[in-house]
Write a protein that holds these residues in place. Structure first.
Motif, short mmCIF file in Angstrom:
data_model
loop_
_atom_site.label_atom_id
_atom_site.label_comp_id
_atom_site.label_asym_id
_atom_site.label_seq_id
_atom_site.Cartn_x
_atom_site.Cartn_y
_atom_site.Cartn_z
N UNK A 9 -2.22 45.55 13.46
CA UNK A 9 -2.59 46.17 12.24
C UNK A 9 -1.80 45.55 11.56
N UNK A 10 -0.71 45.34 10.73
CA UNK A 10 0.00 44.93 9.78
C UNK A 10 -0.53 43.25 9.35
N UNK A 11 -1.65 42.93 10.30
CA UNK A 11 -2.03 41.40 10.64
C UNK A 11 -3.33 41.96 9.78
N UNK A 12 -4.62 43.12 10.34
CA UNK A 12 -5.53 43.24 10.00
C UNK A 12 -6.05 44.02 8.13
N UNK A 13 -4.69 44.13 8.54
CA UNK A 13 -3.88 45.09 6.08
C UNK A 13 -3.99 43.99 5.86
N UNK A 14 -3.58 42.56 6.06
CA UNK A 14 -3.08 41.28 5.59
C UNK A 14 -3.74 41.48 5.02
N UNK A 15 -5.10 41.35 6.61
CA UNK A 15 -6.39 39.49 6.05
C UNK A 15 -7.18 40.98 5.45
N UNK A 16 -7.42 41.72 4.96
CA UNK A 16 -8.57 42.81 4.39
C UNK A 16 -7.95 42.24 2.55
N UNK A 17 -6.64 42.24 2.79
CA UNK A 17 -5.63 42.71 1.37
C UNK A 17 -5.71 40.99 0.96
N UNK A 18 -6.42 39.96 1.95
CA UNK A 18 -6.26 38.39 1.11
C UNK A 18 -7.42 37.91 0.67
N UNK A 19 -8.77 38.59 1.59
CA UNK A 19 -9.96 38.35 1.32
C UNK A 19 -10.16 39.15 -0.07
N UNK A 20 -10.10 40.59 -0.01
CA UNK A 20 -10.89 40.87 -1.13
C UNK A 20 -10.09 40.42 -2.27
N UNK A 21 -8.73 40.03 -2.21
CA UNK A 21 -8.14 39.87 -3.61
C UNK A 21 -8.79 38.62 -3.81
#
Length: 212
Positions: A9-21
């Protein structure tokens, strides 16, 4: 199993944040009529103050997303506190600048007063929780700092939830303006609810620890 699930979940959280970032980069490499800008009038698009607010919002908002999610790493806080502090300062500056500029451009939101009011509320919550988090850590109130940062990043993460909900609403309603009016509220209210329960969980945990 629980630990593995949390890591995923933390990895998914980070991936979404990075992509939209990184998403704001698109506005600098393709035509200005891309995405939301297609709904804006030529008069507004030629307004210097609005452009300054818009680009400040997406640039600093993107930076906030990119660096903010890392701060929730327990390992980083425990092993590299100085790195945590540097990243935290960068997040606070970026979040304050993005929230202020976001409040300004919210007055010109597509969808009129309903959308504007939704985004203005979001900007105010993001600004307040970020500033409060900074004030609390300066006072040495670590728990309150962490609680406020949860609310702050929940507001920041609305950039992600907006881009999840908006396409779904457009498909469902077949109308961009109506979908945008709804997502102006839907992108952040569920995030605040999740943040509330996370903070409540940490408070209970701290209370139990104190009583031992």
């Amino acid at each position: 199993m629980i630990r593995l699930t949390k890591k995923i979940l933390f990895i998914v959280f980070g991936v979404f944040a990075s992509i939209i970032g990184l998403y704001p980069i698109i506005y600098f490499i393709i035509d200005r009529t891309f995405g939301l800008l297609k709904t804006k009038s030529s008069l507004l698009l030629s307004n210097v103050f609005w452009n300054f607010g818009f680009y400040a919002h997406i640039i600093f908002g993107g930076l906030s997303l990119l660096v903010g999610w890392v701060q929730f790493s327990f390992r980083l806080r425990e092993r590299k506190m100085e790195v945590h502090k540097v990243i935290g300062k960068a997040y606070i500056v970026a979040a304050l600048l993005s929230s202020i500029s976001g409040i300004y451009i919210a007055f010109y939101a597509t969808g009129g007063l309903i959308a504007s009011f939704g985004f203005i509320n979001l900007g105010c919550i993001w600004f307040y929780s970020t500033l409060r988090a900074y004030i609390e850590i300066k006072k040495g109130h670590i728990d309150l700092h962490q609680h406020m940062m949860i609310y702050s990043y929940a507001a920041c993460f609305s950039a992600v939830t907006l881009r999840i909900f908006l396409p779904l609403l457009i498909i469902l309603l077949h109308d961009f303006t109506t979908a945008y009016m709804i997502v102006a509220w839907l992108c952040w209210i569920p995030n605040m609810i999740v943040a509330y329960f996370l903070v409540a969980k940490f408070r209970r945990r701290n209370l139990v620890t104190t009583m031992r």
